[in-house]
Design a protein around this motif. Structure first.
Motif, PDB file in Angstrom:
ATOM      1  N   GLY A 173      39.762  39.125  39.751  1.00  0.00           N
ATOM      2  CA  GLY A 173      40.727  39.645  38.786  1.00  0.00           C
ATOM      3  C   GLY A 173      41.302  40.985  39.194  1.00  0.00           C
ATOM      4  O   GLY A 173      42.517  41.201  39.123  1.00  0.00           O
ATOM      5  N   VAL A 174      40.443  41.908  39.629  1.00  0.00           N
ATOM      6  CA  VAL A 174      40.929  43.232  40.030  1.00  0.00           C
ATOM      7  C   VAL A 174      41.751  43.132  41.309  1.00  0.00           C
ATOM      8  O   VAL A 174      42.778  43.794  41.438  1.00  0.00           O
ATOM      9  N   MET A 175      41.330  42.280  42.239  1.00  0.00           N
ATOM     10  CA  MET A 175      42.110  42.121  43.472  1.00  0.00           C
ATOM     11  C   MET A 175      43.496  41.558  43.166  1.00  0.00           C
ATOM     12  O   MET A 175      44.485  42.023  43.731  1.00  0.00           O
ATOM     13  N   GLN A 176      43.576  40.594  42.264  1.00  0.00           N
ATOM     14  CA  GLN A 176      44.882  40.023  41.917  1.00  0.00           C
ATOM     15  C   GLN A 176      45.776  41.078  41.269  1.00  0.00           C
ATOM     16  O   GLN A 176      46.962  41.154  41.561  1.00  0.00           O
ATOM     17  N   ALA A 177      45.190  41.906  40.416  1.00  0.00           N
ATOM     18  CA  ALA A 177      45.977  42.981  39.782  1.00  0.00           C
ATOM     19  C   ALA A 177      46.501  43.950  40.827  1.00  0.00           C
ATOM     20  O   ALA A 177      47.660  44.382  40.758  1.00  0.00           O
ATOM     21  N   TRP A 178      45.678  44.312  41.813  1.00  0.00           N
ATOM     22  CA  TRP A 178      46.125  45.227  42.860  1.00  0.00           C
ATOM     23  C   TRP A 178      47.213  44.585  43.720  1.00  0.00           C
ATOM     24  O   TRP A 178      48.182  45.240  44.090  1.00  0.00           O
ATOM     25  N   VAL A 179      47.072  43.308  44.029  1.00  0.00           N
ATOM     26  CA  VAL A 179      48.089  42.615  44.833  1.00  0.00           C
ATOM     27  C   VAL A 179      49.399  42.498  44.054  1.00  0.00           C
ATOM     28  O   VAL A 179      50.479  42.602  44.632  1.00  0.00           O
ATOM     29  N   ASP A 180      49.314  42.320  42.751  1.00  0.00           N
ATOM     30  CA  ASP A 180      50.514  42.192  41.917  1.00  0.00           C
ATOM     31  C   ASP A 180      51.236  43.525  41.713  1.00  0.00           C
ATOM     32  O   ASP A 180      52.384  43.541  41.264  1.00  0.00           O
ATOM     33  N   SER A 181      50.588  44.627  42.021  1.00  0.00           N
ATOM     34  CA  SER A 181      51.189  45.954  41.896  1.00  0.00           C
ATOM     35  C   SER A 181      51.660  46.401  43.281  1.00  0.00           C
ATOM     36  O   SER A 181      50.834  46.595  44.177  1.00  0.00           O
ATOM     37  N   PRO A 182      52.979  46.552  43.493  1.00  0.00           N
ATOM     38  CA  PRO A 182      53.474  46.862  44.834  1.00  0.00           C
ATOM     39  C   PRO A 182      52.802  48.065  45.509  1.00  0.00           C
ATOM     40  O   PRO A 182      52.446  47.991  46.686  1.00  0.00           O
TER      41      PRO A 182
END
Length: 152
Positions: free
Chosen positions: A110-119
């Motif tokens: 979940g945290v990795m996806q959030a970081w990837v979704d944030s440019p």
């Protein structure tokens, strides 16, 4: 404060869950770096993998502990300490550093996806300037520190 952080890392460094955490983060970050990705509208080419650095993990742990203790979601510690100072205090003589923080995620995916979704966070992960990484989680707070050391 450093005694608490060293105890924190000693407790987890011999713990199979810590090894799983460390390896899980490295695998996720390096898989992304190996294949490349879009950070917002910008395509980031594949870059070499990062390695784990315990000094960066100590700096990340210090910041995660501070954020949880003061409920302070910021790149600045409660006392105003910045990333470069935290990393240097942990013994990492840096040439380049960057940091991702997050709160409220209960899983690594979940945290990795959030970081990837944030440019901006995604670009930190994909930066060709970084060679090492350390990550810590305390409560709901996540800190991911990246760096490249100075060469003398």
């Amino acid at each position: 404060m450093w005694l608490i952080i060293l105890s924190f890392l000693q407790l987890f460094s011999s713990n199979p869950d810590y090894e799983s955490f460390k390896n899980g983060m490295l695998i996720r970050v390096n898989e992304l770096r190996q294949k490349g990705c879009h950070c917002g509208d910008e395509y980031m080419r594949p870059v070499p993998p990062v390695t784990w650095d315990d000094r960066l993990a100590r700096a990340a742990a210090q910041h995660a502990i501070d954020m949880e203790k003061y409920n302070n979601f910021s790149h600045l510690n409660e006392d105003g300490t910045r990333l470069g100072d935290r990393v240097r205090s942990a013994g990492y003589q840096w040439h380049f550093v960057s940091e991702n923080i997050a709160a409220g995620f209960d899983s690594m995916s979940g945290v990795m996806q959030a970081w990837v979704d944030s440019p901006g966070h995604c670009k930190n992960i994909m930066s060709p300037k970084v060679r090492q990484m350390g990550v810590a989680k305390k409560g709901d707070f996540w800190v991911q520190d990246f760096g490249s050391e100075k060469f003398y």
